[in-house]
Design a protein around this motif. Sequence first.
Motif, short mmCIF file in Angstrom:
data_model
loop_
_atom_site.label_atom_id
_atom_site.label_comp_id
_atom_site.label_asym_id
_atom_site.label_seq_id
_atom_site.Cartn_x
_atom_site.Cartn_y
_atom_site.Cartn_z
N GLN A 1 12.37 -81.63 -64.26
CA GLN A 1 11.09 -82.33 -64.27
C GLN A 1 10.93 -83.26 -65.47
O GLN A 1 10.17 -84.22 -65.42
CB GLN A 1 9.94 -81.33 -64.22
CG GLN A 1 9.82 -80.65 -62.89
CD GLN A 1 8.77 -79.56 -62.87
OE1 GLN A 1 8.43 -78.96 -63.89
NE2 GLN A 1 8.24 -79.28 -61.68
N GLY A 2 11.67 -83.00 -66.53
CA GLY A 2 11.62 -83.85 -67.71
C GLY A 2 12.70 -84.91 -67.77
O GLY A 2 12.75 -85.71 -68.70
N SER A 3 13.58 -84.92 -66.79
CA SER A 3 14.70 -85.85 -66.78
C SER A 3 14.36 -87.08 -65.94
O SER A 3 14.14 -86.97 -64.73
CB SER A 3 15.94 -85.17 -66.21
OG SER A 3 16.94 -86.12 -65.91
N GLU A 4 14.35 -88.25 -66.56
CA GLU A 4 14.10 -89.49 -65.82
C GLU A 4 15.18 -89.71 -64.76
O GLU A 4 14.89 -90.18 -63.66
CB GLU A 4 14.07 -90.68 -66.77
CG GLU A 4 12.83 -90.72 -67.64
CD GLU A 4 12.81 -91.94 -68.55
OE1 GLU A 4 13.35 -93.00 -68.12
OE2 GLU A 4 12.25 -91.85 -69.64
N VAL A 5 16.42 -89.37 -65.09
CA VAL A 5 17.53 -89.56 -64.15
C VAL A 5 17.33 -88.70 -62.91
O VAL A 5 17.41 -89.18 -61.78
CB VAL A 5 18.88 -89.23 -64.82
CG1 VAL A 5 20.02 -89.26 -63.81
CG2 VAL A 5 19.16 -90.18 -65.97
N LEU A 6 17.06 -87.41 -63.10
CA LEU A 6 16.92 -86.51 -61.95
C LEU A 6 15.64 -86.78 -61.17
O LEU A 6 15.64 -86.70 -59.93
CB LEU A 6 16.98 -85.05 -62.41
CG LEU A 6 18.27 -84.62 -63.12
CD1 LEU A 6 18.23 -83.14 -63.46
CD2 LEU A 6 19.50 -84.96 -62.30
N MET A 7 14.57 -87.12 -61.85
CA MET A 7 13.30 -87.37 -61.16
C MET A 7 13.34 -88.69 -60.38
O MET A 7 12.58 -88.86 -59.43
CB MET A 7 12.13 -87.37 -62.15
CG MET A 7 11.82 -85.99 -62.72
SD MET A 7 11.41 -84.76 -61.47
CE MET A 7 9.83 -85.38 -60.91
N SER A 8 14.22 -89.60 -60.76
CA SER A 8 14.30 -90.88 -60.04
C SER A 8 15.11 -90.76 -58.75
O SER A 8 15.06 -91.66 -57.92
CB SER A 8 14.92 -91.95 -60.94
OG SER A 8 16.28 -91.69 -61.16
N ARG A 9 15.83 -89.67 -58.59
CA ARG A 9 16.66 -89.48 -57.40
C ARG A 9 15.86 -88.78 -56.31
O ARG A 9 15.20 -87.77 -56.55
CB ARG A 9 17.89 -88.64 -57.74
CG ARG A 9 18.88 -89.30 -58.67
CD ARG A 9 19.60 -90.48 -58.03
NE ARG A 9 20.34 -90.11 -56.86
CZ ARG A 9 21.65 -89.85 -56.86
NH1 ARG A 9 22.35 -89.95 -57.96
NH2 ARG A 9 22.26 -89.50 -55.75
N HIS A 10 15.92 -89.31 -55.11
CA HIS A 10 15.21 -88.72 -53.98
C HIS A 10 16.16 -88.24 -52.90
O HIS A 10 15.74 -87.94 -51.79
CB HIS A 10 14.22 -89.73 -53.40
CG HIS A 10 13.22 -90.20 -54.42
ND1 HIS A 10 12.21 -89.39 -54.90
CD2 HIS A 10 13.10 -91.37 -55.08
CE1 HIS A 10 11.51 -90.05 -55.79
NE2 HIS A 10 12.04 -91.26 -55.93
N ASN A 11 17.45 -88.18 -53.24
CA ASN A 11 18.45 -87.73 -52.27
C ASN A 11 19.34 -86.62 -52.84
O ASN A 11 20.51 -86.53 -52.55
CB ASN A 11 19.30 -88.91 -51.79
CG ASN A 11 20.06 -89.59 -52.91
OD1 ASN A 11 19.84 -89.34 -54.09
ND2 ASN A 11 20.98 -90.47 -52.54
N VAL A 12 18.72 -85.77 -53.66
CA VAL A 12 19.43 -84.63 -54.23
C VAL A 12 18.70 -83.36 -53.78
O VAL A 12 17.50 -83.22 -54.00
CB VAL A 12 19.47 -84.68 -55.78
CG1 VAL A 12 20.18 -83.45 -56.34
CG2 VAL A 12 20.16 -85.95 -56.25
N GLY A 13 19.44 -82.46 -53.14
CA GLY A 13 18.89 -81.17 -52.74
C GLY A 13 19.39 -80.09 -53.68
O GLY A 13 20.60 -79.97 -53.90
N TYR A 14 18.47 -79.34 -54.25
CA TYR A 14 18.82 -78.26 -55.17
C TYR A 14 18.65 -76.94 -54.43
O TYR A 14 17.58 -76.66 -53.88
CB TYR A 14 17.90 -78.27 -56.40
CG TYR A 14 17.94 -79.57 -57.16
CD1 TYR A 14 19.00 -79.87 -58.00
CD2 TYR A 14 16.92 -80.50 -57.03
CE1 TYR A 14 19.04 -81.07 -58.70
CE2 TYR A 14 16.95 -81.70 -57.72
CZ TYR A 14 18.01 -81.98 -58.55
OH TYR A 14 18.03 -83.17 -59.23
N HIS A 15 19.68 -76.11 -54.43
CA HIS A 15 19.67 -74.83 -53.72
C HIS A 15 20.04 -73.74 -54.72
O HIS A 15 21.17 -73.71 -55.21
CB HIS A 15 20.66 -74.85 -52.56
CG HIS A 15 20.62 -76.14 -51.79
ND1 HIS A 15 19.55 -76.50 -51.00
CD2 HIS A 15 21.50 -77.16 -51.73
CE1 HIS A 15 19.79 -77.69 -50.47
NE2 HIS A 15 20.95 -78.11 -50.90
N ILE A 16 19.11 -72.88 -55.02
CA ILE A 16 19.34 -71.84 -56.02
C ILE A 16 19.77 -70.55 -55.34
O ILE A 16 19.11 -70.07 -54.42
CB ILE A 16 18.09 -71.61 -56.88
CG1 ILE A 16 17.78 -72.87 -57.67
CG2 ILE A 16 18.27 -70.41 -57.81
CD1 ILE A 16 16.54 -72.81 -58.51
#
Length: 106
Positions: A47-62
């Motif tokens: 949530q604090g990463s500009e790089v990760l927050m700018s991506r809308h095609n990444v699925g995170y699976h924990i």
Amino acid sequence: MVQVPRSPFVSSRLQMLEAICKHWEGPISLALYLSDAEAQQFLRYAQGSEVLMSRHNVGYHIVYKEGQFYPVNLLRNVAMKHISTPYMFLSDIDFLPMYGLYEYLR
């Protein structure tokens, strides 16, 4: 700049995830093997990463940690289960693709 908590997972892996996102513009299905505390660290970091927050095609699976073994096959299968493309490029967090590889492979 994102503050990185002092955790082996966060310091070694999440910074690499940002680099991968800069190199690979295609969709990403990412399976993470985390404890509850690490999952919270990951959420704060993402949530604090500009790089990760700018991506809308990444699925995170924990996948939550259980036992002493690292379930490589389970993580691969979880990530593969959630892809929506006809092809996939299987990689791990330690591999940094060359710039433009996604377009080249398309």
